[in-house]
Design an enzyme around this catalytic site. Sequence first.
Site, PDB file in Angstrom:
ATOM      1  N   GLU A  55      33.245  -0.715   1.841  1.00 40.45           N
ATOM      2  CA  GLU A  55      34.450   0.093   1.946  1.00 40.45           C
ATOM      3  C   GLU A  55      34.162   1.510   1.497  1.00 40.45           C
ATOM      4  O   GLU A  55      33.156   1.772   0.803  1.00 40.45           O
ATOM      5  CB  GLU A  55      35.586  -0.514   1.113  1.00 40.45           C
ATOM      6  CG  GLU A  55      35.307  -0.620  -0.365  1.00 40.45           C
ATOM      7  CD  GLU A  55      36.403  -1.367  -1.119  1.00 40.45           C
ATOM      8  OE1 GLU A  55      37.089  -2.198  -0.504  1.00 40.45           O
ATOM      9  OE2 GLU A  55      36.552  -1.118  -2.324  1.00 40.45           O
ATOM     10  N   LYS A  97      37.704 -11.300  -1.042  1.00 41.08           N
ATOM     11  CA  LYS A  97      38.102  -9.896  -0.935  1.00 41.08           C
ATOM     12  C   LYS A  97      38.428  -9.515   0.502  1.00 41.08           C
ATOM     13  O   LYS A  97      39.236  -8.622   0.751  1.00 41.08           O
ATOM     14  CB  LYS A  97      37.008  -9.005  -1.512  1.00 41.08           C
ATOM     15  CG  LYS A  97      36.843  -9.143  -3.020  1.00 41.08           C
ATOM     16  CD  LYS A  97      35.805  -8.188  -3.552  1.00 41.08           C
ATOM     17  CE  LYS A  97      35.721  -8.274  -5.077  1.00 41.08           C
ATOM     18  NZ  LYS A  97      35.286  -9.573  -5.550  1.00 41.08           N
ATOM     19  N   HIS A 126      30.252  -0.795 -13.766  1.00 41.92           N
ATOM     20  CA  HIS A 126      31.444  -1.273 -13.054  1.00 41.92           C
ATOM     21  C   HIS A 126      32.231  -2.286 -13.877  1.00 41.92           C
ATOM     22  O   HIS A 126      33.021  -3.052 -13.332  1.00 41.92           O
ATOM     23  CB  HIS A 126      31.065  -1.896 -11.706  1.00 41.92           C
ATOM     24  CG  HIS A 126      30.241  -0.994 -10.844  1.00 41.92           C
ATOM     25  ND1 HIS A 126      30.709   0.200 -10.371  1.00 41.92           N
ATOM     26  CD2 HIS A 126      28.968  -1.114 -10.390  1.00 41.92           C
ATOM     27  CE1 HIS A 126      29.764   0.782  -9.645  1.00 41.92           C
ATOM     28  NE2 HIS A 126      28.715   0.019  -9.648  1.00 41.92           N
ATOM     29  N   ARG A 132      43.812 -14.877 -12.685  1.00 42.24           N
ATOM     30  CA  ARG A 132      43.613 -15.442 -14.022  1.00 42.24           C
ATOM     31  C   ARG A 132      44.208 -14.491 -15.044  1.00 42.24           C
ATOM     32  O   ARG A 132      44.687 -13.404 -14.694  1.00 42.24           O
ATOM     33  CB  ARG A 132      42.118 -15.616 -14.303  1.00 42.24           C
ATOM     34  CG  ARG A 132      41.323 -14.328 -14.088  1.00 42.24           C
ATOM     35  CD  ARG A 132      39.886 -14.445 -14.501  1.00 42.24           C
ATOM     36  NE  ARG A 132      39.057 -13.370 -13.994  1.00 42.24           N
ATOM     37  CZ  ARG A 132      38.975 -12.148 -14.501  1.00 42.24           C
ATOM     38  NH1 ARG A 132      39.720 -11.821 -15.552  1.00 42.24           N
ATOM     39  NH2 ARG A 132      38.180 -11.242 -13.987  1.00 42.24           N
TER      40      ARG A 132
END
Length: 759
Positions: free
Chosen positions: A269, A184, A304, A362
């Site tokens: 973030e 990430k 999430h 994917r």
Amino acid sequence: MLRKRATRFAAHRRLPHPEVGAVIASTRLLHTAPSRSDGSSSVSRPLSRATYARGFATVPDLPAPRKPLFTKILIANRGEIACRVIRTCRKLGISTVAVYSDVDENALHVQMADEAYCLGPAPSAESYLRIDKIVEVAKRSGAQAIHPGYGFLSENAKFAERLAAEGLVFIGPGVQAMKSMGSKSESKDIMLAAGVPCVPGYHTSEPVPVSELEAQATKLGYPLLIKAVLGGGGKGMRIVRSADEFLPALESAQREALKAFSDERVLIERWIERPRHVEVQVFGDSMGNVVSLWERDCSVQRRHQKIIEEAPAPGLSDEVRKDLSDKAVAAAKAVNYLGAGTVEFILDCDTDEFYFMEMNTRLQVEHPVTEMITGQDLVQWQLEVASGNPLPLRQEEIPRIGHAFEARIYAENPRNDFLPDVGPLLYKSTPQPSESLRLEEGFPQGSNIEVYYDPLISKVVAHGRDRTEALRILKKALEEYHVAGLSTNVEFLKSLAGNEAFIGQELDTGFIAKHRAELFPPISVPPPDVLAQAALFLLLREQPLQLPSLSSPWRSLAFRRFSDIYERHFRFQQDPLLNQENPSAISEVTVVSSKPGLFDIEVKNPNQEPTTFWDVKAQMTSPTTVSSTLVSQKVHTTVVQQSPPPTVLPTATTTDRLHVFHEGHKTTLLIPPPNYLLQIAAEVMSSGVIRAPMPSLVVDVRVRKGDEVKKGQTIVVLESMKTEIVLRAEVDGVVKVVGCKKGDMVEEGKELVSIKDVP
């Protein structure tokens, strides 16, 4: 040693398994106006009905000569995605090799494949994640390529590297793209260089001391998001709203990331308060071509993790939609992307600005909604580009027809914080697939949902001319989707599909928390007609010989004897996890019959006036179905009797559990034990005993015998079905017994820790 099941005959391979719903990506052919904000859409040229009739759009005008597709592939996965890949391979005449763990020996994907090999014990680390064993099976079986599905090894660059070294094709992106986008932190650097906007935050590819992360968090400001550098699926992700929460959340995220991805690195973030999760399906080939197959909205999530998805994303202007697609294509081109990928964005509901979040390298769980609005088979696309062929369609040729929803059916209890459940699929009845309804199934009736794997059971995918029609089709399908034997989220999905805010497109990732009151309305006692049907089921199924006989001589008399009238009393209790307002409430039903098939029924619910149904005609039309006439209306109700029963309280069990499917709703009823056992159980529950809520792995034990603890303190941390569960003290007290240790596998109901209450 690897074990091989008998190879299936080719003739058998052509016959679809009866438990697998027809996969029909086609829908009505529309000539619509340009895209509108309500989610309906247009396409420059509709595909022909003959093309759709074959289930997926035939690849048109492929340049010649095309390279041949593989003749045999191995599918390194299980469940519905393995079955999904097998179906496309059957269509294309490609032989398939399945792999399985010990507990999956009789699984549906094993039965569907041409060959199947056992990898080892149930834990995925000893089976589905064993790269060496999978490579050995591929070589032994003669497979030329490996399709990883999603999860397990699908985004593992080391796996792809090993396959390349062994001369096997990985049906996925190149190794470098996988590494770059799998990180990430690195992916954000690449995106910024490519002109793709990113959420402000702090990230680096190097390990960072806790003190530095804490300092950067203070600099960035709260609320913020801690996220694992590798992986996805909500693992290693925590929202932090204050400095006091940061260190505990960081520790938990790192621990979960280490277990899920073998890497505890995280980034932080800025947390956007009203975000939508909008993602773009992209595809690339080895010639450098990349296209977008439009976007999906996946905003409604729990823990999430996505629970319902739709395509296209509703409410987007043409400008925003085009910008999203352009940025996603730029992201894929920046890493020379090959195959299927998804570029995920956070869209700020307050500003309509969007930011790159991550790229999943994917095929996604939710890919069927894209297939439904484009008429394309994305698995076939994967096989084409992995074989070295160009993309089947150019960007301007990709259709966008109507609207589609996908609802994920999980083994979980939404009213118990969506905790996963395990156990047998005792009963399963699904809606009939059609041109507008598609089912992705991996577990037929009789299957066992295991603690070792993800709790996803199946997916229901609906397509309509616009969002309103698609949602109506989805809701009707969910009303016809019946599962008994373990907890599922079907009832929650029905509530969600009918929610006014959801219908009104008020979407963001906090949707469930924001609308919890409407999504989880109070449940008091079961409706009288449901209780009547449950009593009739028990009476007709279990006591048929005790009912009055037509041949009885007393029937010829004007005044019959009292003994000729059969009367039966029943007591029911709703599942305590559902009826939290009054978990011990008992409903009573009295059934009186003087003639075969004719009954008078009285229902007494707590604090309600009795309800009486007179002259009810009823019969068993199947081992699970009661057909009756209640208040002059004929109804067909399915009742499934579950035995042996689960533990409801620590020292008390029910004799039976009934699952009643009546008029589109499911009600679970317990036949309660004697009152004295309930009193004993209540005393035990208040004594500070902490038990495993489900079969689980003990991740951490935070106390020792003799420790003083406070109410709310973390005592034990468990993991079940890739989900971390924290068990806390219910009372202040002293630890008397610690009955588990880190690494133990514990059964549901096992006493883990006992705390002596301190007044």
